[in-house]
Design a protein around this motif. Sequence first.
Motif: not given
Length: 205
Positions: A62-85
């Motif tokens: 997940v280290d690059r998850l925030e970068a991916v979200v910033e680039a594409f603004d996708p929906d994020v599905y995860a079991y535990d809480d995460h700032p981008t979930r």
Amino acid sequence: MEVHHVTEDAETFTCNAFLAVGEDGTATLVDAGAWDGVVDEIRRHADDVDSVVVTHQHGDHVDRLEAVVEAFDPDVYAYDDHPTRTDAIEDGDTVTIGDEAFDVVYTPGHADDHVSFVSDSSLFSGDVVVHDDGAFDYGSFGRTDMAGQSRERLIESIEDLLERMPADVEHMYAGHGGVFHGDVRDVVETALERAEKREPKYPDD
């Protein structure tokens, strides 16, 4: 559905991150990895990312998850809480990866928040089961020797995965090692047999 291994060329430690593109163009990223070049590699295969599904939140996944979200603004599905979930997922839920429906199977042991995704044809197994790694060449499993990990719980998870996995699954995309096409059930059963021996995965030399 076409699956691209978008961290294959990484020269730094990362998980395998996979971009699944459906025939309708829908693109889903399975884990974001830890490679700085992942966003550029995704752009080689798709103009956008509609969603990201997270197997677990170890840094190499997940280290690059925030970068991916910033680039594409996708929906994020995860079991535990995460700032981008954007969407919480639980055992028994269904998620769309590419254009296929996948069952969510809760598979802790390597990580408390670990989930795997299985469809009629494919398995995204994260780190609970891998085809090959530095320990075994065919049928390996996630390490359980660090704080908060449990071999006993991992064994239960692999058993649950086998129970929930259709017999004819033929594509395995794991968090480490190679992609496997063939009898996925046999790979998972082999991993279970090895895990049940309770021997250290990486014994001292």
